[in-house]
Design a protein around this motif. Structure first.
Motif, PDB file in Angstrom:
ATOM      1  N   ASP A 139       0.715  -1.678   0.019  1.00  0.00           N
ATOM      2  CA  ASP A 139       0.195   0.209   0.075  1.00  0.00           C
ATOM      3  C   ASP A 139       1.290   1.571   0.068  1.00  0.00           C
ATOM      4  O   ASP A 139       2.351   1.032   0.745  1.00  0.00           O
ATOM      5  CB  ASP A 139      -0.995  -0.046   1.347  1.00  0.00           C
ATOM      6  N   TRP A 140       0.337   2.370  -0.921  1.00  0.00           N
ATOM      7  CA  TRP A 140       1.286   3.986  -0.568  1.00  0.00           C
ATOM      8  C   TRP A 140       0.749   4.029   0.198  1.00  0.00           C
ATOM      9  O   TRP A 140      -0.180   4.264   1.244  1.00  0.00           O
ATOM     10  CB  TRP A 140       0.539   4.039  -2.127  1.00  0.00           C
ATOM     11  N   THR A 141       1.440   4.845   1.092  1.00  0.00           N
ATOM     12  CA  THR A 141       1.504   6.206   1.656  1.00  0.00           C
ATOM     13  C   THR A 141       2.215   6.645   1.453  1.00  0.00           C
ATOM     14  O   THR A 141       3.829   6.482   0.690  1.00  0.00           O
ATOM     15  CB  THR A 141       1.908   5.198   3.836  1.00  0.00           C
ATOM     16  N   ASP A 171       4.501   7.743   3.722  1.00  0.00           N
ATOM     17  CA  ASP A 171       5.972   6.887   4.389  1.00  0.00           C
ATOM     18  C   ASP A 171       6.853   5.937   3.463  1.00  0.00           C
ATOM     19  O   ASP A 171       8.052   6.398   3.332  1.00  0.00           O
ATOM     20  CB  ASP A 171       5.882   6.622   5.782  1.00  0.00           C
ATOM     21  N   SER A 172       6.265   5.124   3.062  1.00  0.00           N
ATOM     22  CA  SER A 172       6.793   4.043   2.208  1.00  0.00           C
ATOM     23  C   SER A 172       7.274   4.514   0.775  1.00  0.00           C
ATOM     24  O   SER A 172       8.111   3.946   0.659  1.00  0.00           O
ATOM     25  CB  SER A 172       5.348   3.291   2.117  1.00  0.00           C
TER      26      SER A 172
END
Length: 243
Positions: free
Chosen positions: A93-95, A97-98
């Protein structure tokens, strides 16, 4: 590596979902490429792929449509819009932070001083100290470009064992263990084998070989599990009949 927004998610069944592991379901997915984070040749605006996705915490089908995912994937020859994930769990999942962590690792990867990929273990040896409980283990790694990388594990009575990584011909006494989620950490956590090979300690006494194995396990436990795609079996290729 690309940031993709899922536009379609179709569950596959029957012959299109053979060998799906328990607790997972197979989906045909299609989405819009928002950003190409890394890769050669680029990607078209729309891509599709197949993924074996885990059920959610309530054992229900996951909601995939409109999710933003970071895909670790390769293109299919002759079909640039069709991707194959490099491993079963190669979509995260994109965030903010990632994405930031991945960009930092990608920046490290293009540095001339970037740690090389680990391909195996060469030689390991243990030297006992002069007092009980004291000793040091050296483990020399094999790397993709033959650059020297070694691990040192030091034990002293009354202290916690300490390990470090050295990049270069000489063991650096000031070296430390790599910080988690850096490129050096990933190289080790995802590249080291689960056990110390017997041939690596074949010239050691049984006692020293056992201590080297113990120290190697200590390094693996300190690193923790490899939380990146690429450590599990490859995801199924997208078959034309699944569309």
């Amino acid at each position: 590596m690309a940031l993709v927004t899922v536009d379609r998610a179709i569950r596959l069944k029957g012959d299109d979902a053979i060998n799906v592991a328990a607790g997972r379901v197979r989906f045909y997915l299609a989405g819009t490429v928002d950003t190409l984070l890394a890769g050669r040749g680029g990607l078209p605006g729309g891509v599709d792929w197949i993924a074996d996705v885990p059920l959610d915490g309530s054992n229900h089908l996951p909601k995939l449509k409109k999710r933003r995912l970071i895909l670790f994937a390769r293109t299919t020859p002759g079909r640039p819009g069709t991707l194959q994930l490099v491993a079963r769990d190669s979509a995260i999942d994109w965030t903010p932070d990632s994405e930031a962590r991945l960009r930092a690792i990608l920046t490290e990867a293009v540095s001339p001083n970037a740690p090389p990929p680990v391909t195996g273990i060469g030689h390991a040896f243990h030297v006992a100290g002069t007092i009980p409980g004291e000793g040091e283990t050296q483990i020399f790694l094999r790397t993709a470009d033959a650059r020297p990388v070694s691990l040192s594990i030091v034990r002293r009575p009354g202290e916690q064992p300490r390990w470090s990584e050295s990049l270069g011909e000489l063991v650096d006494d000031a070296a430390a263990a790599p910080k988690r989620e850096t490129l050096a950490w990933y190289r080790l956590a995802c590249g080291l084998p689960p056990t110390l090979p017997d041939e690596a300690v074949a010239d050691q006494s049984p006692e020293d070989a056992d201590q080297a194995r113990t120290d190697y396990r200590f390094v693996l436990e300190s690193l923790g599990s490899c939380d990146r795609a690429g450590t599990d079996q490859a995801a199924p290729p997208l078959d034309q009949s699944s569309r």
